[in-house]
Design an enzyme around this catalytic site. Structure first.
Site, PDB file in Angstrom:
ATOM      1  N   CYS A 197       0.789  -0.987   0.159  1.00 51.61           N
ATOM      2  CA  CYS A 197       0.051  -0.204   0.151  1.00 51.61           C
ATOM      3  C   CYS A 197       1.154   1.503   0.006  1.00 51.61           C
ATOM      4  O   CYS A 197       1.925   1.059   0.701  1.00 51.61           O
ATOM      5  CB  CYS A 197      -0.597   0.212   1.448  1.00 51.61           C
ATOM      6  SG  CYS A 197      -2.392  -1.589   0.606  1.00 51.61           S
ATOM      7  N   ASP A 198       0.595   2.403  -1.073  1.00 51.63           N
ATOM      8  CA  ASP A 198       0.666   3.425  -0.172  1.00 51.63           C
ATOM      9  C   ASP A 198       2.061   3.935  -0.197  1.00 51.63           C
ATOM     10  O   ASP A 198       3.177   3.617  -0.889  1.00 51.63           O
ATOM     11  CB  ASP A 198      -0.115   4.396   0.150  1.00 51.63           C
ATOM     12  CG  ASP A 198      -1.384   4.438   0.163  1.00 51.63           C
ATOM     13  OD1 ASP A 198      -2.437   3.405  -0.950  1.00 51.63           O
ATOM     14  OD2 ASP A 198      -2.538   4.948   0.715  1.00 51.63           O
ATOM     15  N   CYS A 238      -6.685  -1.243  -2.358  1.00 49.70           N
ATOM     16  CA  CYS A 238      -7.950  -1.095  -2.743  1.00 49.70           C
ATOM     17  C   CYS A 238      -7.745  -0.501  -4.321  1.00 49.70           C
ATOM     18  O   CYS A 238      -7.207  -0.776  -4.554  1.00 49.70           O
ATOM     19  CB  CYS A 238      -8.390   0.616  -2.140  1.00 49.70           C
ATOM     20  SG  CYS A 238      -8.529   0.321  -0.692  1.00 49.70           S
ATOM     21  N   GLU A 249      -1.503  14.889   3.252  1.00 49.08           N
ATOM     22  CA  GLU A 249      -3.019  14.410   2.201  1.00 49.08           C
ATOM     23  C   GLU A 249      -4.165  15.573   2.048  1.00 49.08           C
ATOM     24  O   GLU A 249      -4.933  14.642   3.211  1.00 49.08           O
ATOM     25  CB  GLU A 249      -3.110  12.913   1.791  1.00 49.08           C
ATOM     26  CG  GLU A 249      -2.122  12.071   1.435  1.00 49.08           C
ATOM     27  CD  GLU A 249      -2.478  10.799   0.739  1.00 49.08           C
ATOM     28  OE1 GLU A 249      -3.004  10.901   1.303  1.00 49.08           O
ATOM     29  OE2 GLU A 249      -1.686   9.859   0.422  1.00 49.08           O
ATOM     30  N   SER A 289      -4.490  11.998  -1.754  1.00 49.20           N
ATOM     31  CA  SER A 289      -4.800  10.628  -2.367  1.00 49.20           C
ATOM     32  C   SER A 289      -5.261  10.069  -3.565  1.00 49.20           C
ATOM     33  O   SER A 289      -5.500  11.501  -4.248  1.00 49.20           O
ATOM     34  CB  SER A 289      -5.657  10.081  -1.736  1.00 49.20           C
ATOM     35  OG  SER A 289      -6.362   8.534  -2.075  1.00 49.20           O
TER      36      SER A 289
END
Length: 560
Positions: free
Chosen positions: A130-131, A197, A446, A472
């Protein structure tokens, strides 16, 4: 020499683990359960696992690590797993926790660096999803310059409720609107499996770019987390890392400027998260390759969006995977790519792409008939952002591609969000949200609440937002971020006042404050840098040591 330059030795030189002087090392590994012959003679493969059981993005990584270890043992290597900190940005939405997200990238990289430098692994596998966690995994891989493979956690399946496909970003909007019935319904269905996601957020963007960066095995980045082929590919990665270690193939040999430019082309084609700009610039600086925001701008003029994954379209990353995944997108880009650079498979991209086809022509469009006649990203410049700002052009409403409006200025996201939700922001306004950059935030916040607030209030096609913070990967609208120089460094964004006219042209790549240079100079003379928002802890450390956003925002001086 072995003690000072372990990374550059021949892997067959096992003197660090043999002889009386290595007894203190062997005894610790024996006490941990490793056998004498394995310690003395076989490659030691570190497995950096960002497993965190409280997130669907990382909760399955322990199982994937077991499969990687299986492959390492099968190929006569010795796996040694260790933990790396990880978080989930969704948990931080609506709190100051989002200021830690970019900082987390550097913490991940430093954590891996520290363990590898002490334990003297022969090679490395990093598991991440993730991210900023996977972005940190890549930064660690590049910094360590050990033979390395990053194993991605893959994408989750798309949620479905009452026959409608849904994603996390829709629930965030419903939350802001206080639609409790919709929120409760979404909670049960929006995240149906492990994995990232399934939109083109930062997580999937960075997983995908890993293949072009030669850090992820080709064809594996987009495999759904719930697909059993993921486990088999983890075994393959375990076997492969031993071979790569023996050959001594390291990131510095596999990542050239041309490789990074290929990754930028891929980023444009998938309309990746704007956060990818920060990360790619950091990797270039780590390797001293000289890539700048101008390279993004040049490539944006050549390559449009080929894949309509949410938020640019209505597809999921699973649709992209089933259409052929990253290799199929690279096939579409074949005429633009630097084809003679290597891949992790050992072939060049020219050789590799000979055997690749696009499975679904409706999902991955062609260069001459793209999904969107806009690049996935635009770099904007002007007196507000002489060092550049970024915008996800495919997320901008058609009627906002050119805009002019009066500034409404805020120094905190919370204040901007409150103004949006209490109807103090009107159609035609330009929200200016500053002191949210790398140093001013600190941490480069963010500004997700403000951008989601504009969508919730149905202002996304009527109001522009400009910030030195970031967004984001889920966000869309007329939102322009990464303004450089940032406000805390005395950039022009710090000099904007309520009522000033701001003009933006997304296609033309410009963003300007419509006042005279003389008036700007007057304001510069009276500007005073504010006190730091945070004066201790890791955020303060980040603010004191980080590079500007147009250099990647890393906690690093890159001293020569």
């Amino acid at each position: 020499m072995i003690y000072k330059d372990y990374e550059n030795r021949d892997i067959n030189d096992r003197s660090y683990w043999n002889g009386p002087g290595a007894a203190n090392r062997r005894v610790i590994y024996k006490a941990a359960g490793y056998e004498d012959k394995d310690i003395r003679t076989k490659p030691h493969i570190g497995i950096a696992n960002t497993f965190f059981e409280a997130s669907p993005g990382t909760g399955h990584l322990r199982r994937l690590a077991d499969s990687v270890k299986q492959g390492i043992w099968m190929n006569n290597g010795v796996p040694m797993e260790f933990g790396v900190p990880a978080t989930c940005g969704n948990v931080a939405i609506g709190s100051d926790g989002l200021r830690y997200e970019l900082v987390a990238r550097d913490i991940v990289a430093m954590s891996v660096e520290m363990v590898c430098k002490v334990q003297k692994f022969d090679a490395l596998v990093i598991l991440a999803t993730c991210d900023n966690i996977i972005a940190g995994a890549y930064l660690a891989a590049i910094r360590m310059n050990l033979p390395v493979i990053v194993v991605t956690g893959g994408s989750m399946y798309q949620g479905e409720c009452h026959g409608k496909k849904i994603v996390q970003a829709e629930m965030d909007i419903a939350t802001i609107r206080r639609d409790e019935e919709v929120v409760n319904m979404f909670e049960e269905h929006v995240c149906p499996s492990f994995g990232a996601c399934p939109s083109m957020g930062t997580a999937n963007t960075m997983q995908i770019l890993g293949e072009a960066l030669n850090l992820v095995l080709p064809g594996t980045a987009t495999i759904p987390a719930g697909d059993s082929i993921k486990l088999r590919k983890c075994v393959e990665a375990g076997r492969a890392i031993v071979d790569i270690a023996i050959k001594g193939r390291k990131p510095a040999q596999l990542i050239s400027k041309e490789v990074i430019l290929n990754a930028i082309m891929l980023d444009m084609a998938i309309a990746g998260s704007t956060n990818a700009v920060l990360h790619i610039l950091a990797y270039s600086n780590e390797l001293g390759l000289g890539v700048t925001v101008d390279d993004f701008d040049r490539i944006a003029n050549e390559i449009k969006c080929l894949v309509g994954v949410i938020p640019s379209g209505n597809l999921s990353v699973i649709n992209l995977h089933n259409a052929g995944g990253v290799p199929a997108v690279m096939k579409r880009l074949e005429s633009k790519l630097y084809l003679d650079v290597p891949t992790m498979s050992g072939y060049t991209w020219r050789e590799y792409l000979k055997h690749v086809s696009v499975v679904n022509e409706d999902v991955i469009k062609t260069l001459d008939k793209p999904f969107e006649n806009m690049p996935g990203l635009r770099v904007l410049k002007g007196n507000i952002a002489p060092d550049g700002a970024v915008c996800r052009a495919t997320g901008v409403p058609q009627e906002m591609l050119k805009f002019m409006g009066k500034a409404k200025v805020f120094n905190l996201e919370e204040d901007a969000y409150d103004a949006i939700m209490t109807d103090r922001i009107k159609p035609g306004d330009v929200v200016v949200l500053r002191y949210e950059g790398c140093k001013g935030s600190p941490g480069m916040n963010e500004v997700m609440m403000a951008t989601d607030g504009l969508v919730a209030k149905k202002l996304a096609n009527k109001v522009a937002l400009i910030t030195d913070g970031r967004f984001s990967g889920f966000n869309h609208g007329t939102i322009i971020g990464h303004v450089a120089p940032e406000a805390y460094e005395g950039g022009v964004i710090a000099l904007i006042q309520d009522g000033d006219l701001i003009e933006g042209d997304i296609q033309g790549g410009t963003i300007n404050l419509l006042i005279s240079e003389e008036k700007l100079e007057e304001r510069r003379k009276s500007w005073v840098r504010p006190e730091p928002k945070v004066k201790k802890g890791v955020l303060a450390l980040y603010g004191a040591t980080c590079r500007p956003s147009n250099e990647g925002g890393a906690m690093q001086n890159w001293l020569k």
